[in-house]
Scaffold this active site. Structure first.
Site: not given
Length: 670
Positions: A68, A188
């Site tokens: 992406h 994260c």
């Protein structure tokens, strides 16, 4: 309806993706986006994709890849999908090639859309029914409908875009029975894929166990904090995180399962069972009543934790360094170096006077510099023991400034404050005292103790060491300065963003606090040398892919396009793809070029107040032309060494006879 609704059409689906090479697979999917008018420049878009791939792998495991990027060549948020029979290697943590590949293309300004797409996909990919349906789909239209959330699963359940069982009780909740109630936080480092995959995995596992869970995703796509009512009603807490959990004190006294984020992705059922065991009082640990400090992620050893604490403090300090340093540099540019002795602008400001504006910039920048050490110390302490340690850490940093201990004293003060508060938070106290511990008792005792230690015990020795360091930096000249620049350059290039690179960078950023207002302080030269040395590895690799294209793979040549921008912006990690593919040649070449750049900057006496920026802060660099010469020289050396080493490898390969053709007759040339 899913956030991906309408972003994919059957024309953007390839059910027979042929290439096994990652770059070729990405090109095949990108060509579909171009054909549909979703991308205007194929090569430009692929360069943006390669730049994202260079930052971190996009292989999610379980046969899934999510390449992406945000790109100015994208006309509207779009999603292309490919299914590969043989699989494509996206460097997934489980080593499994991806057979399901999702290419997400978002316009350069569509940050929220881009992150929502990623978050939505990451959550849905945790549902085996969703991924299984994509693997079994027989037509592009079926895949597009499934991803867009327009086709229900065979069992007719309500879905959240593609087959995941619809949660109830809020956007992050899965309803079960009236039994076990849980809350969870997932996070994260990038705040995208694993954050939301972990959340979905926990929700599905809780539903299977008949429990109710509400998950707060502290990710890049935004978050809805858990309500106080949900936390109060929870029987246990699950913290699945690789970065610090924000506002951890909310979970005071709750039995807690504390793990890394990947543990929630890979074994969510076990975490739910462990939380149930803790809630039932069968053993385990709970967050201390005062709100414990963040626990280290699973598998992190002591040196890694210490580095994380220090880098937390440095990351919060850098904005003050950047703002203060640039304001002071602008003030010098407008009013000259004598502006440092100008009277306070309070009551002496003239709107039409350039000197008044210069004095205002200088005094504002100087005020920002005053926060450097307190912020450094405060957020080192915060990284160790969360919010409860901020008061002691910031106070310890301020005392460090008062006694002349500088940034070294700030580091020591932050570590002392953090570990002291961490110890205090583990005290067992009566319930009646528990409520005032984090707001009265801990701040009072920790601030007093840190103040005593910094004023009476460790402040003076550190101040002496700091004065010696400052005198040494300011007195650097000749060969000593060049050797220091070369050493820092070697550290910057050796692991290209790893521990040694961060040590050199932290030393330079911390040394900026000793510069004061001197226009030619030695610490300003150190910062300039470190930034130049960090720019040359990616720039050198980029140049090498231009001058000797045949020595590099198509993938490396694509990475080279992105490396120009990354290197110019002082992102040393832009050279990592090259080093990963050929470390024995790329790393020595990078070290040689960075040592050249760092040594020349010190020899030329160039200075830099900004801790980042690359060529974009060039107007504020002392001796900018000489600085550019140093960067160009380092880039050329890197290129020459890597081309020479790769050329030697090619010559050696050509000189070695191939045993498979040793006895064949030569083929005439055309």
């Amino acid at each position: 309806m899913s956030d991906t609704s309408g972003l994919i059409t059957p024309a953007l689906v390839d059910l027979h993706l042929a290439p096994e090479d990652k770059n070729e697979a990405l090109r095949a999917l990108a060509q579909r986006l171009v054909a549909e008018g979703r991308v205007t420049d194929l090569d430009g878009f692929l360069a943006d994709v390669a730049a994202r791939e260079a930052q971190a792998p996009t292989g999610m495991g379980d046969g899934i890849g999510i390449p992406h990027c945000r790109s100015p060549h994208v006309t509207r948020p779009s999603l292309a999908f490919g299914r590969s029979t043989r699989g494509v290697d996206f460097d997934a943590p489980d080593g499994r090639p991806a057979d399901l590949i999702f290419m997400i293309a978002a316009p350069a300004g569509a940050d929220d859309t881009h992150l929502r797409i990623l978050a939505d996909l990451a959550r849905r990919l945790m549902d085996p029914a969703f991924t299984g349906a994509l693997r079994e789909a027989r037509s592009p239209g079926e895949v597009a409908a499934r991803i867009n959330g327009e086709e229900a699963p065979a069992d007719g359940r309500a879905t959240t875009g593609g087959g995941a069982e619809a949660p109830s009780g809020g956007p992050e909740a899965v309803a079960g029975g009236d039994g076990l109630r849980l809350v969870a936080v997932t996070s994260c480092p990038t705040g995208i894929a694993h954050t939301y995959m972990a959340a979905k995995a926990l929700e599905l596992a809780a539903a299977r166990a008949g429990a109710r869970i509400e998950v707060e995703t502290q990710g890049s796509a935004g978050t809805t904090p858990l309500t106080p009512e949900a936390i109060a009603a929870a029987d246990a807490v699950i913290l699945a995180h690789d970065v610090e959990v924000r506002d951890r004190a909310r979970f005071t006294g709750k039995p807690t399962v504390d793990v890394g984020v990947k543990a929630a992705v890979n074994r969510a059922d076990g975490l739910i069972a462990e939380a149930a065991r803790l809630a039932a009082g069968s053993g385990g640990a709970a967050v201390p009543a005062q709100g414990a400090a963040p626990a280290a992620p699973t598998g992190e050893h002591g040196a890694q934790r210490l580095r994380r604490y220090l880098m937390t403090g440095v990351s919060y300090m850098i904005p003050f360094v950047a703002a203060g340093g640039l304001l002071i540099a602008l003030a010098f540019a407008i009013g000259g170096y004598e502006i440092a002795s100008a009277p306070s602008v309070l009551g002496h400001f003239t709107w039409s006077s350039s000197n008044s504006w210069a004095a205002m910039l200088f005094q504002t920048g100087k005020a920002a510099f005053g926060f450097l050490v307190p912020v450094l110390a405060g957020y080192i302490a915060w990284g160790i023991a969360d919010r409860a340690a901020l008061a002691a850490g910031i106070t310890g940093g301020a005392v460090s400034v008062a006694v002349g201990a500088g940034f070294l004293g700030g580091i020591v003060a932050g570590l002392i404050a953090g570990f002291l508060v961490l110890w205090m938070l583990r005290w067992k106290v009566p319930p009646a005292v528990r409520g005032i511990m984090p707001v009265v008792v801990v701040p009072l005792l920790s601030v007093a103790a840190v103040g005593f230690l910094m004023f009476v015990v460790v402040g003076s020795p550190i101040a002496s060491a700091m004065n010696a360091l400052t005198d040494w930096l300011n007195g650097l000249s000749g060969s000593h300065a060049v050797l220091l620049g070369a050493l820092l350059g070697a550290m910057m290039a050796f692991d290209m963003g790893g521990p040694l690179n961060k040590v050199a960078y932290t030393f330079a950023a911390g040394a900026l606090t000793t510069a004061g207002t001197a226009p030619d302080a030695g610490s300003l030269k150190v910062m300039a040398a470190v930034m130049a040395a960090g720019m040359t590895p990616p720039l050198g690799m980029a140049l090498a892919t231009v001058v000797r294209r045949r020595l590099f793979t198509p993938e490396e040549r694509e990475n080279g396009k992105a490396a120009w921008v990354l290197g110019a912006s002082f992102i040393t990690e832009g050279a990592i793809p090259f080093a990963a593919a050929d470390p024995l040649r790329v790393i020595p070449a990078g070290i040689a070029g960075s040592m050249t750049a760092g040594g020349l900057v010190m020899a030329f006496g160039s200075t830099l107040r900004a801790p980042h920026g690359g060529i974009w802060v060039l107007p504020l660099i002392g001796s900018p032309l000489a600085y550019l010469v140093a960067i160009v020289a380092g880039t050329v050396v890197t290129t020459a060494v890597v081309v020479g080493l790769k050329g030697m490898r090619g010559a050696a390969a050509a000189a070695t006879p191939d045993p498979r053709v040793a006895h064949e007759d030569p083929v005439p040339s055309a």
